[in-house]
Design an enzyme around this catalytic site. Structure first.
Site, PDB file in Angstrom:
ATOM      1  N   HIS A  56       0.841  -1.204   0.000  1.00 55.74           N
ATOM      2  CA  HIS A  56       0.000   0.000   0.000  1.00 55.74           C
ATOM      3  C   HIS A  56       0.875   1.253   0.000  1.00 55.74           C
ATOM      4  O   HIS A  56       1.440   1.638   1.020  1.00 55.74           O
ATOM      5  CB  HIS A  56      -0.900   0.006   1.248  1.00 55.74           C
ATOM      6  CG  HIS A  56      -1.904   1.106   1.273  1.00 55.74           C
ATOM      7  ND1 HIS A  56      -3.266   0.867   1.269  1.00 55.74           N
ATOM      8  CD2 HIS A  56      -1.768   2.459   1.299  1.00 55.74           C
ATOM      9  CE1 HIS A  56      -3.912   2.030   1.308  1.00 55.74           C
ATOM     10  NE2 HIS A  56      -3.009   3.007   1.333  1.00 55.74           N
ATOM     11  N   HIS A  58       1.271   5.249  -2.368  1.00 54.81           N
ATOM     12  CA  HIS A  58       0.689   6.171  -3.353  1.00 54.81           C
ATOM     13  C   HIS A  58       1.838   6.781  -4.157  1.00 54.81           C
ATOM     14  O   HIS A  58       2.380   7.829  -3.792  1.00 54.81           O
ATOM     15  CB  HIS A  58      -0.115   7.256  -2.653  1.00 54.81           C
ATOM     16  CG  HIS A  58      -1.318   6.746  -1.911  1.00 54.81           C
ATOM     17  ND1 HIS A  58      -2.591   6.798  -2.430  1.00 54.81           N
ATOM     18  CD2 HIS A  58      -1.424   6.159  -0.694  1.00 54.81           C
ATOM     19  CE1 HIS A  58      -3.449   6.276  -1.560  1.00 54.81           C
ATOM     20  NE2 HIS A  58      -2.751   5.884  -0.491  1.00 54.81           N
ATOM     21  N   GLN A 153      -9.708   9.264  -4.642  1.00 61.24           N
ATOM     22  CA  GLN A 153      -9.260   9.954  -3.430  1.00 61.24           C
ATOM     23  C   GLN A 153     -10.326  10.877  -2.844  1.00 61.24           C
ATOM     24  O   GLN A 153     -10.477  10.967  -1.625  1.00 61.24           O
ATOM     25  CB  GLN A 153      -7.997  10.756  -3.733  1.00 61.24           C
ATOM     26  CG  GLN A 153      -7.474  11.614  -2.590  1.00 61.24           C
ATOM     27  CD  GLN A 153      -6.931  10.814  -1.424  1.00 61.24           C
ATOM     28  OE1 GLN A 153      -5.817  10.337  -1.467  1.00 61.24           O
ATOM     29  NE2 GLN A 153      -7.738  10.650  -0.385  1.00 61.24           N
ATOM     30  N   HIS A 211      -9.831   1.888   0.978  1.00 67.68           N
ATOM     31  CA  HIS A 211      -9.431   2.701   2.127  1.00 67.68           C
ATOM     32  C   HIS A 211     -10.646   2.723   3.055  1.00 67.68           C
ATOM     33  O   HIS A 211     -11.646   3.380   2.753  1.00 67.68           O
ATOM     34  CB  HIS A 211      -9.104   4.129   1.690  1.00 67.68           C
ATOM     35  CG  HIS A 211      -7.740   4.312   1.137  1.00 67.68           C
ATOM     36  ND1 HIS A 211      -7.282   3.634   0.034  1.00 67.68           N
ATOM     37  CD2 HIS A 211      -6.717   5.139   1.535  1.00 67.68           C
ATOM     38  CE1 HIS A 211      -6.042   4.028  -0.238  1.00 67.68           C
ATOM     39  NE2 HIS A 211      -5.673   4.923   0.660  1.00 67.68           N
ATOM     40  N   GLU A 214     -10.651   4.991   7.797  1.00 65.46           N
ATOM     41  CA  GLU A 214      -9.403   5.626   8.229  1.00 65.46           C
ATOM     42  C   GLU A 214      -9.751   6.910   8.974  1.00 65.46           C
ATOM     43  O   GLU A 214      -9.555   8.028   8.501  1.00 65.46           O
ATOM     44  CB  GLU A 214      -8.488   5.920   7.045  1.00 65.46           C
ATOM     45  CG  GLU A 214      -7.101   6.348   7.490  1.00 65.46           C
ATOM     46  CD  GLU A 214      -6.189   6.758   6.342  1.00 65.46           C
ATOM     47  OE1 GLU A 214      -5.018   7.075   6.622  1.00 65.46           O
ATOM     48  OE2 GLU A 214      -6.640   6.781   5.173  1.00 65.46           O
ATOM     49  N   ASP A 310       2.589   3.342   3.016  1.00 66.46           N
ATOM     50  CA  ASP A 310       1.556   4.307   2.643  1.00 66.46           C
ATOM     51  C   ASP A 310       2.124   5.504   1.892  1.00 66.46           C
ATOM     52  O   ASP A 310       1.654   5.833   0.807  1.00 66.46           O
ATOM     53  CB  ASP A 310       0.772   4.786   3.868  1.00 66.46           C
ATOM     54  CG  ASP A 310      -0.548   5.448   3.503  1.00 66.46           C
ATOM     55  OD1 ASP A 310      -0.976   5.340   2.339  1.00 66.46           O
ATOM     56  OD2 ASP A 310      -1.173   6.078   4.375  1.00 66.46           O
TER      57      ASP A 310
END
Length: 419
Positions: A56, A58, A153, A211, A214, A310
């Site tokens: 995971h 980005h 996102q 996701h 969170e 992450d």
């Protein structure tokens, strides 16, 4: 190539690993004869294990912290706002995104990573980040396997035509369907966004990585929706719930019920210890929550969990260098998993557990017939690998050395004093 006197991770004794035509051809006890015509590397008892897996990250966000501004609150939500602002003021080209992603992948490669799952923002009408990462995936395939998650996102429904952009990303070649239900406008929109992700995954034959929850809100309960959909569709092994930090705030009665569903669903979990220790608990005074999911309890229930980084220097996390061993060390502390057995099996969190999450179990591991992809740690002890954060001596891909580290030599001079 032959790796002589290798200690296989989690096993006793010393072994020789013979590599031919990029594959592991034999694994035999070290005292048995080996070919004298092959290149031999004597590992002198150092640990050999499959390559590290980053489940995971980005890559379209890496190395962007501070533009157009820094995330001063350190919250998830200000990070999303910073990223939204950046898209308006920074006119990046596809080459800019590719260059940043390649820098991050090379950082990870240096630390023994050979498999990466990256989320890519699809709440952008140009889908420029996705275009860039699809090209990067192809360019690095000789030294890194990359899976791409189409990640909305700013929401599937909270962002204009977010659902259409998500589907377009899958048609373009993304491997996994993402989602962010806790960021949608309402609970109902969040539930519908999860169902939409599964609908698209089923339609296009993709995996799912959400996701999920969170947030520190104990009422954020989209995980049950993800697990229920996975169970009903029989997709559990192909489904991942990332973050799930709200689980750290759930009451035990609800969690007891939830774990029954999680076990039945057979979904995977990704915990991001460094990033979520940084992001969560920001709205607490004291005591401050750790902001992590229930890693220890999930593992004790035989539910698959892996660790990831992450971020590498982006609006959500200002640090990071691609080193997953540091993530493991932080995670063991944060999850209170510092018992001896937790420590000596901790490398599972960035190897075999990650392979299960990425659905690559059959092609991964030190097995005769598999590609010769492996790493060698500068230690003969699983315990010391964690305690001392052992360096990567070798990272080998298809039988070729990608990374070789020459350990530093430290000289200590203790002065003597005379009266």
């Amino acid at each position: 190539m032959i790796l002589k006197n290798a200690k296989l991770y989690g096993q006793k004794g010393l072994w020789s690993i013979e590599i031919k035509e990029g594959e592991i051809s034999r694994i035999i006890p070290a005292d048995q004869p080996i070919s004298i015509n092959d290149k031999v590397i004597d590992l002198t008892g150092k640990i050999v294990l499959p390559p590290f897996i980053e489940p995971h990250i980005h890559l379209d966000y890496v190395l962007t912290a501070g533009t157009p501004r820094w995330n001063q609150s350190g919250t998830l939500f200000e990070g999303i706002q910073c990223w939204s602002e950046r898209k308006l003021v920074v006119k990046e080209t596809k080459e800019d995104i590719k260059n940043r992603a390649l820098k991050a992948l090379k950082m990870q490669m240096k630390h023994g990573v050979q498999y990466v799952r990256t989320h890519v923002d699809t709440t952008d009408p140009s889908l420029l980040g996705l275009q860039a990462l699809l090209e990067v995936k192809e360019e690095v395939k000789s030294w890194m396997d990359v899976q791409i998650v189409a990640f909305p996102q700013e929401g599937i429904y909270a962002y204009p035509k977010g659902d259409e952009l998500l589907e377009e990303a899958l048609i373009m070649g993304a491997d996994v369907v993402g989602g962010i239900p806790h960021y949608e406008f309402t609970r109902e929109d969040g539930v519908q966004s999860v169902k939409k992700s599964f609908e698209l995954a089923y339609k296009y034959g993709k995996m799912v990585d959400i996701h999920c929850d969170e947030i520190d809100d104990e009422q954020s309960r989209f995980l049950e929706v993800v697990a229920a959909e996975a169970y009903k569709l029989g997709m559990g092994e192909l489904v991942t719930a990332s973050h799930t930090t709200a689980m750290g705030s759930y009451n035990d009665a609800y969690t007891y019920k939830l774990f029954k569903l999680l076990k039945q669903s057979n979904i995977n979990f990704v915990s991001l210890p460094k990033a979520n220790l940084h992001l969560q608990g920001r709205f607490d005074s004291y005591p401050k929550r750790r902001g992590l999911t229930r890693v220890k309890e999930l593992l004790q229930s035989d539910i698959n969990v892996c660790f990831g980084l992450d971020s590498i220097m982006d609006p959500w996390y200002p640090l990071g260098n691609g080193d997953l061993l540091r993530v493991v060390e932080v995670g063991l502390h944060a999850c209170q998993m510092t018992g001896y057995n937790d420590i000596v099996t901790a490398l599972n969190l960035i190897t075999v557990n990650g392979a299960k999450t990425l659905n690559m179990k059959e092609s991964y591991g030190l097995t005769v017939g598999n590609q010769a992809n492996l790493v060698v740690l500068d230690t003969d002890s699983e315990y010391e690998a964690i305690r001392c954060q052992s360096s990567i001596l070798y990272s080998i891909r298809n039988g070729e050395v990608l990374v070789e580290t020459i350990p530093a030599e430290v000289k200590v001079n203790i002065p003597t004093f005379t009266k």
